[in-house]
Enzyme design. Structure first.
Site, PDB file in Angstrom:
ATOM      1  CB  CYS A 108      -0.945   0.004   1.202  1.00 26.61           C
ATOM      2  SG  CYS A 108      -0.120   0.228   2.794  1.00 26.61           S
ATOM      3  CG  HIS A 145      -1.574  10.903  12.882  1.00 28.11           C
ATOM      4  ND1 HIS A 145      -2.815  10.306  12.833  1.00 28.11           N
ATOM      5  CD2 HIS A 145      -1.034  10.776  11.655  1.00 28.11           C
ATOM      6  CE1 HIS A 145      -3.015   9.853  11.606  1.00 28.11           C
ATOM      7  NE2 HIS A 145      -1.947  10.114  10.866  1.00 28.11           N
ATOM      8  CG  HIS A 148      -6.002   6.274   9.572  1.00 29.74           C
ATOM      9  ND1 HIS A 148      -5.140   7.213   9.024  1.00 29.74           N
ATOM     10  CD2 HIS A 148      -7.013   6.975  10.119  1.00 29.74           C
ATOM     11  CE1 HIS A 148      -5.628   8.423   9.237  1.00 29.74           C
ATOM     12  NE2 HIS A 148      -6.767   8.307   9.892  1.00 29.74           N
ATOM     13  CG  ASP A 151     -11.563  -5.382  11.107  1.00 27.79           C
ATOM     14  OD1 ASP A 151     -10.671  -6.198  11.372  1.00 27.79           O
ATOM     15  OD2 ASP A 151     -12.773  -5.583  11.344  1.00 27.79           O
ATOM     16  NE  ARG A 162      -4.096  -1.896   4.581  1.00 27.10           N
ATOM     17  CZ  ARG A 162      -4.215  -0.608   4.217  1.00 27.10           C
ATOM     18  NH1 ARG A 162      -3.165   0.186   4.240  1.00 27.10           N
ATOM     19  NH2 ARG A 162      -5.376  -0.143   3.825  1.00 27.10           N
ATOM     20  CB  CYS A 164      -2.152   1.915   7.028  1.00 33.65           C
ATOM     21  SG  CYS A 164      -1.466   2.746   5.608  1.00 33.65           S
TER      22      CYS A 164
END
Length: 180
Positions: A108, A145, A148, A151, A162, A164
């Site tokens: 990704c 942060h 994210h 699911d 994942r 990310c």
């Protein structure tokens, strides 16, 4: 016990809220808990700094991502395609967050993990920015942060999640360096 040979306890599932009058498909259940920062630091004392202190300590890109919830461009970060064994720490405070054992190739453009190192090292916030319904992942110690969590994407990982994560949010300590 080595960090590379341990069992995991996964957070319990809570339903994600439905989008407001979007008229689109239902949002999937997100198997994470929304935990207040003071309760989620994994036993570490919370790190609290002023905005000026963060700006002084972090590079402009680190500050933009870690403190302003920015996102680095895909396939540009330091760790998106790294296979080095080790521990990934929060770049802002040094808390151990993920290990290479949970890292997988999702293709990704960002580092992907199927679970955090331990329960309580990250916290989750429902993120409704940019017209999307997502779950933001933050460092439980300094509230920076990280990225994210998604699911049910079918990657075949043990948790079917994942995480990310932005490379700029992390600092990899190779396994060989961690034992010295």
């Amino acid at each position: 016990m080595s960090i590379f040979n341990r069992s995991k306890s996964m957070p319990s599932a809570v339903p994600a809220p439905a989008p407001a009058d979007s008229g689109t498909a239902q949002v999937q259940q997100v198997p994470v808990q929304q935990v207040p920062a003071q309760e989620a630091s994994g036993g570490q004392a919370p790190v609290e700094k002023t905005d000026a202190q963060w700006r002084e300590e972090l590079s402009p890109e680190e500050y933009r991502v870690l403190r302003q919830a920015g996102t680095e461009r895909p396939y540009t970060g330091e760790y998106w395609d790294t296979h080095t064994r080790g521990v990934y720490k929060c770049r802002a405070c040094g808390t151990e967050l993920f290990t290479s054992n949970e890292k997988f190739d999702s293709h990704c453009g960002w580092p992907s993990f199927w679970a955090p190192l331990a329960e309580g090292t990250v916290r989750y916030i429902h993120d409704r920015t940019l017209g999307m319904e997502r779950v933001e992942v933050r460092c439980a110690t300094c509230d920076s942060h990280l990225g994210h969590v998604f699911d049910g994407e079918g990657y075949g990982t043990p948790t079917d999640q994942r995480f990310c994560i932005n490379s700029v949010s992390l600092k990899l300590v190779p396994a060989d360096d961690a034992t010295q």
